[in-house]
Write an enzyme that holds these catalytic residues in place. Sequence first.
Site, PDB file in Angstrom:
ATOM      1  N   CYS A   7       0.866  -1.190   0.000  1.00 57.21           N
ATOM      2  CA  CYS A   7       0.000   0.000   0.000  1.00 57.21           C
ATOM      3  C   CYS A   7       0.897   1.233   0.000  1.00 57.21           C
ATOM      4  CB  CYS A   7      -0.994  -0.029   1.163  1.00 57.21           C
ATOM      5  SG  CYS A   7      -0.243   0.068   2.800  1.00 57.21           S
ATOM      6  N   ASN A  10       2.304   1.472   4.350  1.00 55.14           N
ATOM      7  CA  ASN A  10       2.610   0.196   5.033  1.00 55.14           C
ATOM      8  C   ASN A  10       2.298   0.269   6.529  1.00 55.14           C
ATOM      9  OD1 ASN A  10       5.495  -2.029   5.515  1.00 55.14           O
ATOM     10  ND2 ASN A  10       3.395  -2.570   5.160  1.00 55.14           N
ATOM     11  N   CYS A  12      -1.455   1.063   7.427  1.00 51.83           N
ATOM     12  CA  CYS A  12      -2.903   0.833   7.593  1.00 51.83           C
ATOM     13  C   CYS A  12      -3.386  -0.427   6.887  1.00 51.83           C
ATOM     14  CB  CYS A  12      -3.708   2.031   7.087  1.00 51.83           C
ATOM     15  SG  CYS A  12      -3.539   3.514   8.108  1.00 51.83           S
ATOM     16  N   ARG A  13      -3.272  -0.473   5.554  1.00 48.87           N
ATOM     17  CA  ARG A  13      -3.905  -1.571   4.805  1.00 48.87           C
ATOM     18  C   ARG A  13      -3.015  -2.785   4.608  1.00 48.87           C
ATOM     19  NH1 ARG A  13      -5.300   2.190  -0.149  1.00 48.87           N
ATOM     20  NH2 ARG A  13      -3.351   3.057   0.662  1.00 48.87           N
ATOM     21  N   SER A  14      -1.776  -2.591   4.091  1.00 50.97           N
ATOM     22  CA  SER A  14      -0.974  -3.779   3.759  1.00 50.97           C
ATOM     23  C   SER A  14      -0.546  -4.600   4.978  1.00 50.97           C
ATOM     24  CB  SER A  14       0.221  -3.432   2.859  1.00 50.97           C
ATOM     25  OG  SER A  14       1.080  -2.491   3.448  1.00 50.97           O
ATOM     26  N   ASP A 123      -8.258   3.852   1.143  1.00 48.74           N
ATOM     27  CA  ASP A 123      -7.304   4.282   2.161  1.00 48.74           C
ATOM     28  C   ASP A 123      -8.074   4.787   3.391  1.00 48.74           C
ATOM     29  OD1 ASP A 123      -5.378   5.487   3.686  1.00 48.74           O
ATOM     30  OD2 ASP A 123      -4.552   6.706   2.058  1.00 48.74           O
TER      31      ASP A 123
END
Length: 155
Positions: A7, A10, A12-14, A123
């Site tokens: 993401c 690195n 929040c999402r990934s 995001d």
Amino acid sequence: MKVLMVCLGNICRSPVAEGVLRKLAKDKGLQLQVDSAGTAGYHIGSHPDKRSIKNAKKNGVDISNLVARKFSVNDFDNFDRIYALDANNLRDINHLARNENDKKTTDLLLNALFPAQNKAVPDPYYGFEKDFEEVFQLIHAACDKITDELIKELK
Ligand code: 4NP
């Protein structure tokens, strides 16, 4: 098989995608090495965002020990599949690709779930708890499908 989730930050999402894919693979008895990275370097060395840690924990996945790093061109040599969480992340990693082979390893994560629809995992950085929950559920559904397909493929 080695899979990388990418993401922007690195944090929040990934990291959620890394933790969820690792847990699903373990639960299903699939041998998988999983990592994550960001296309930007702002958060190198940081643990995931507290809101991602809290939401993942609520859903049974511990990502508290993960540490952010930046995507590097070497990742093309080290991973069989590289999943980007949104179209900007995919564009940025494909920009670093050295050849068509590198590009072949990349795709949007949600194309595993909704083929060829090029949907993004939104995001959640400027969002709220419900946004982190939506991110978790999208990632979980995609990783569930990926692990099921890998189990079939690797048989
Ligand atoms: P991520 O979220 O890409 O899911 O880790 C973000 C984290 C940090 C920032 C943006 C998005 N930021 O602008 O610092």
